[in-house]
Every structure is written in C-alpha cells, then in structure tokens.
Motif scaffolding. Sequence first.
Motif, PDB file in Angstrom:
ATOM      1  N   TYR A 292       0.830  -1.197   0.000  1.00  0.00           N
ATOM      2  CA  TYR A 292       0.000   0.000   0.000  1.00  0.00           C
ATOM      3  C   TYR A 292       0.864   1.246   0.000  1.00  0.00           C
ATOM      4  O   TYR A 292       1.956   1.266   0.565  1.00  0.00           O
ATOM      5  CB  TYR A 292      -0.890   0.035   1.255  1.00  0.00           C
ATOM      6  CG  TYR A 292      -1.942  -1.044   1.282  1.00  0.00           C
ATOM      7  CD1 TYR A 292      -3.197  -0.831   0.735  1.00  0.00           C
ATOM      8  CD2 TYR A 292      -1.678  -2.288   1.859  1.00  0.00           C
ATOM      9  CE1 TYR A 292      -4.169  -1.817   0.750  1.00  0.00           C
ATOM     10  CE2 TYR A 292      -2.642  -3.287   1.884  1.00  0.00           C
ATOM     11  CZ  TYR A 292      -3.888  -3.043   1.332  1.00  0.00           C
ATOM     12  OH  TYR A 292      -4.844  -4.021   1.352  1.00  0.00           O
ATOM     13  N   GLN A 293       0.322   2.299  -0.633  1.00  0.00           N
ATOM     14  CA  GLN A 293       0.911   3.627  -0.499  1.00  0.00           C
ATOM     15  C   GLN A 293       0.014   4.409   0.439  1.00  0.00           C
ATOM     16  O   GLN A 293      -1.067   4.854   0.052  1.00  0.00           O
ATOM     17  CB  GLN A 293       0.963   4.331  -1.864  1.00  0.00           C
ATOM     18  CG  GLN A 293       2.116   3.868  -2.715  1.00  0.00           C
ATOM     19  CD  GLN A 293       2.360   4.819  -3.874  1.00  0.00           C
ATOM     20  OE1 GLN A 293       1.727   5.844  -3.987  1.00  0.00           O
ATOM     21  NE2 GLN A 293       3.279   4.447  -4.728  1.00  0.00           N
ATOM     22  N   TYR A 294       0.454   4.529   1.660  1.00  0.00           N
ATOM     23  CA  TYR A 294      -0.365   5.150   2.702  1.00  0.00           C
ATOM     24  C   TYR A 294      -0.386   6.664   2.541  1.00  0.00           C
ATOM     25  O   TYR A 294       0.638   7.287   2.247  1.00  0.00           O
ATOM     26  CB  TYR A 294       0.204   4.769   4.066  1.00  0.00           C
ATOM     27  CG  TYR A 294      -0.511   5.368   5.234  1.00  0.00           C
ATOM     28  CD1 TYR A 294      -1.813   4.981   5.541  1.00  0.00           C
ATOM     29  CD2 TYR A 294       0.106   6.312   6.038  1.00  0.00           C
ATOM     30  CE1 TYR A 294      -2.479   5.521   6.622  1.00  0.00           C
ATOM     31  CE2 TYR A 294      -0.549   6.864   7.123  1.00  0.00           C
ATOM     32  CZ  TYR A 294      -1.838   6.470   7.409  1.00  0.00           C
ATOM     33  OH  TYR A 294      -2.493   7.016   8.475  1.00  0.00           O
ATOM     34  N   THR A 295      -1.563   7.251   2.724  1.00  0.00           N
ATOM     35  CA  THR A 295      -1.690   8.707   2.721  1.00  0.00           C
ATOM     36  C   THR A 295      -1.939   9.152   4.151  1.00  0.00           C
ATOM     37  O   THR A 295      -2.977   8.834   4.730  1.00  0.00           O
ATOM     38  CB  THR A 295      -2.893   9.157   1.860  1.00  0.00           C
ATOM     39  OG1 THR A 295      -2.892   8.421   0.652  1.00  0.00           O
ATOM     40  CG2 THR A 295      -2.828  10.640   1.560  1.00  0.00           C
ATOM     41  N   ALA A 296      -0.985   9.869   4.728  1.00  0.00           N
ATOM     42  CA  ALA A 296      -1.133  10.283   6.120  1.00  0.00           C
ATOM     43  C   ALA A 296      -2.314  11.235   6.271  1.00  0.00           C
ATOM     44  O   ALA A 296      -3.033  11.200   7.272  1.00  0.00           O
ATOM     45  CB  ALA A 296       0.148  10.954   6.603  1.00  0.00           C
ATOM     46  N   GLY A 297      -2.542  12.068   5.267  1.00  0.00           N
ATOM     47  CA  GLY A 297      -3.605  13.058   5.356  1.00  0.00           C
ATOM     48  C   GLY A 297      -3.037  14.417   5.721  1.00  0.00           C
ATOM     49  O   GLY A 297      -1.890  14.538   6.168  1.00  0.00           O
ATOM     50  N   VAL A 298      -3.844  15.447   5.518  1.00  0.00           N
ATOM     51  CA  VAL A 298      -3.386  16.819   5.709  1.00  0.00           C
ATOM     52  C   VAL A 298      -3.009  17.079   7.166  1.00  0.00           C
ATOM     53  O   VAL A 298      -1.927  17.585   7.472  1.00  0.00           O
ATOM     54  CB  VAL A 298      -4.484  17.816   5.247  1.00  0.00           C
ATOM     55  CG1 VAL A 298      -4.015  19.249   5.458  1.00  0.00           C
ATOM     56  CG2 VAL A 298      -4.829  17.581   3.776  1.00  0.00           C
TER      57      VAL A 298
ATOM     58  N   SER B  47      -2.457  14.909   9.768  1.00  0.00           N
ATOM     59  CA  SER B  47      -1.372  14.072  10.275  1.00  0.00           C
ATOM     60  C   SER B  47      -0.034  14.504   9.701  1.00  0.00           C
ATOM     61  O   SER B  47       1.000  14.416  10.369  1.00  0.00           O
ATOM     62  CB  SER B  47      -1.623  12.596   9.950  1.00  0.00           C
ATOM     63  OG  SER B  47      -2.768  12.149  10.626  1.00  0.00           O
TER      64      SER B  47
END
Lengths: 166, 351
Positions: A20-26, A28
């Motif tokens: 997976y390519q994880y997206t931490a989010g804005v 985080s």
Amino acid sequence: MSEAESELVQSITTPLRLEYQYTAGVASTRFLRGMADGKILGQRCPQCEKVYVPPRGSCARCGVATDLEVQVPGTGTITTFCVVRIPSDSLDIDPPFVAAHILLDGADIPFFALIQECHFDEVRMGMRVEAVWVDAEDLGPTFESIRYFRPIDEPDAPFESYKEHL
Amino acid sequence: MRDVAIVSTAQMTNVRREQRRNEVEMLMPVVQEAVKRSGIPKGDIGFTCSGSCDYLAGQPFAFVSALDAIGAWPPISESHVEMDGAWALYEAWVKIQTGQADSALVYSFGKSSMGDVPDVLNLQLDPYYLSPLGIDSISLAALQARAFLEKTQYTERDLAKVAVRSRKSAKDNPNAQLAGDFDLEKLLAEPYLVSPLRVHDCAPISDGAVAVVLAADDTARNACERPAWITGIDHRIEPHQPGVRDLSESPSTALAGAKAGVASGGIEVAELYAPFTHQELILRDALGLDASTSINPSGGALAANAIMVAGLTRIAEVANRIQWGSIGRGLAHATSGPCLQQNLVCVLEAK
C-alpha cells in the motif's frame, strides 16, 4: 481406503502479500512535520474548541474540520496508566514498564506514551511529566521523535483538572 | 410498506489518486454537504450506515475511524457493511421500513489508489482453491467477456462502443474522472490488456466518496420538492465459485430487477454499475432494457470507479435526475464480487 488417504488435511498455507501507499492526510502530515521540528502540533475544533493532539483533521464529536492549528508544550499530566509485565516482540524494552495516557497542557485528548526515568511504583494519576526528545539530528516525521516521558519536579495536578479527560 | 425516498446526495469529484487527504478528510465535506442539502438537522437523522472495505486501506477497522467524519456524539445508531454503499443503503431502507428510524445517512468511501486493485479484489475469491492461484479481477472479467462474446452476437466493436458512449456522456458529469471523445477505430487498434479486453474496456482506478440522505413519508416530503422515491429494491447473489456459473448472463440481476418491479413502468434512465464494457451489455439484457432507456448518462463506472463507492453513486445519479425534474422513473444497479456475482437493483420514481 488406506490410512494415509483417510487422513484429513488439517491446514493449508496460502501466502498473501499486499503493498500500500499510505496517505497520512493533511492534519497528520502537519503533525508529523512538526515532530521533525521538535514541535507538538494539534488542532482546535471551531465548534467545541477541544484541542486534538495528534490531530485527525476532524472533530470526532462535532464532525467538522479542525483547521485551527495550535502548538502545545511537551509537558502534561498522566490521566491513567498501566504497568506492563508481559514482554513484547515489537518493543525493545524490558518489562515491567509503564504505559500512560498523557494529557498535554492545552490539549483535550490524552495520548498513549511510555514513562521512563522513574520506578514503576512511583507512577500515579495526576503526575506531571515532560517529553524527552531524541537528539536534534535524529528528529524525523515520526512519533518516535519523542523517546518517552519522564516525571518533572512539580506538584501533582488536581483530579478536577483532568477528570473530564479520563 | 413505508414510502422512503432519497432527499439529498453529495459526491466527491473522483480522482486517480488523492495525494493529500486521508479517508476522513475526503469524506467529511461530502457528508456535510449531503446532510445540509437534506435540510434535516444532523441530530434528527435516525440511522447512519456506511459501506467500505478495509482491504482497500490495508487497515483493520478503517470504517470505524471514518466515523470521525460524522460527529457521532451523542452516540448515534450506526452500522456498516463491508460492501459497496448501495448495500448500506439497502440496510438503511430496511431500518426505516421497520419503523426504527424516519431518516438515515448513508455514505461510502474508497481510496482504490492505495493498493493494487486487481490483487485486493483477488481476496473476494475462495481462499482455498482460487485466491492462491493469483487470478485477478481483470483476468476473471476477461474470462467472462470471452464466454459472453462466444455465446452471443456481440463483438469487440460493441464493447468499444460502450466505452466511447460512456466517456462521452461523462463530459457532462463534473464528478467524473475519465471523460472525453474517443475514436472507435483507434480504440479497436489498441493491443489487448487481457484478451478479449483492452484498456478502454476496463474502469479506471479512482478515489472517491458519496453520501445520500434517506427519509420516510412526510419527513421526505418536507425535506425536498421532488423526493426520489424508492419504489422497489432487491438484491440477489449467485454461487461463490465462478466455475459453476454461466458467466455470459446475470440471472441474479434479472431476478432482482423483477422483484424490484423494473417492468411495471418505463425506465427513462438506467445507471448500471458495470466496471467492464461487456458487463453493461449483460446487465442490459438481464434487465430487459431497450433503446428507449438512456444508459449511464453519468458515464458510469467506466468514467469513475471508486471501489465501494461506485454502486451507491449509481443510485445517487438516478436520484439527482429525479430531483432535478429531468426524469420521472429510473433504475440504479450495483454489483459486488467477481464477474457480477451479486447484484442490487433499485427503482426510483417521482410521485
């Protein structure tokens, strides 16, 4: 039927691998960048004014975006804790050790951290603690920029000051 | 039976990869917009149900953290299906029918871009015999397409026509990801991806989110001028093992369509969740749709295919057209599982 033929297959192995390519989010991402700078960044809910540390970008109570950034200090209060006596493969620390919920000064949501530099018998609710950071050159966008929390020489916080945050 | 309608919808604009926002940050504005458009105060919504898949995020209980986007306080009545949001809508519809709620928020989200979609969907197969073979969703669809083309009069040209029409229609859909004018002959000159499927026969990989608000009786009538009433909804499933099914047709769609009352009136618009071109043709035949029905005016899944979102989006697209006053009766379809294994049909009408 021979004995071998009638023997039940007890288990099969089916290896599985997913990447997976994880997206931490804005939110985080802001928090983790702060960690790399030796800062603890939270976000305040515009409705209930609670400060989330670490921020998730939303207020779980109000369901609105928490877009007001606030920096909180590395000092806080232990709201509750436990003494871990079971070794874990994922931790390079020998039991017994203390895992505590720490309410940072100015935050409304406690988070989980390790308590060190004191005997586990001395840890108590209301105890004042501070963050111990890794060396400046080792800071990075990770929770591990804070090694652990340790007691500070201050009177215990009164129960009233954190009873809403248990 | 209670009269239940869709009173509002909202969608995120689908993208190939949402680089900045996580699921909660994607979902929150969509949910807020749907609730606001419904005019029903958030605290008055009686039930909340979501559809998503933890394998897409690679995180157990990803659907629980998604609740951060809702503001579930004071504690709400809530449920989740590990399926497309269309099935969450079905659960919410049942909940309202039982009288336990007069309104419901239904949402779904999918960041398909985080993992490898064909590999993730491989996990839908049985874990003993099929999944370990490594067969992926595109290869299974290609098996189905071959069976369909061999058994029927349809050709690869007919498949390409579905792609051209879908992406042309998507030009009018601001939430579509893949839209434009494509030349049929050029598409047919492209090499196969997995024969007999070419790239244009397959849905894109999309990140997206959708939310709808359901309401019953006078709650719906007060909430909006033209509620999209759910006059029929049904879902049916076929055997898990693709080998025991006739992949060239969709008996579960035909039965769900019959139970939902598709044939009891004209269908002006049908939004079909067909992530592969040949599947649209199978579905059209299963539902008995002819040239009088406009198929996938939104562009359908071939224009945007956020996994777990695209089915509920079909329902939202039909509901929108009823609310806008552009149609009086339409049909939405959602699918789940390999090769159209499970299918849901929802008939929506203005009254």
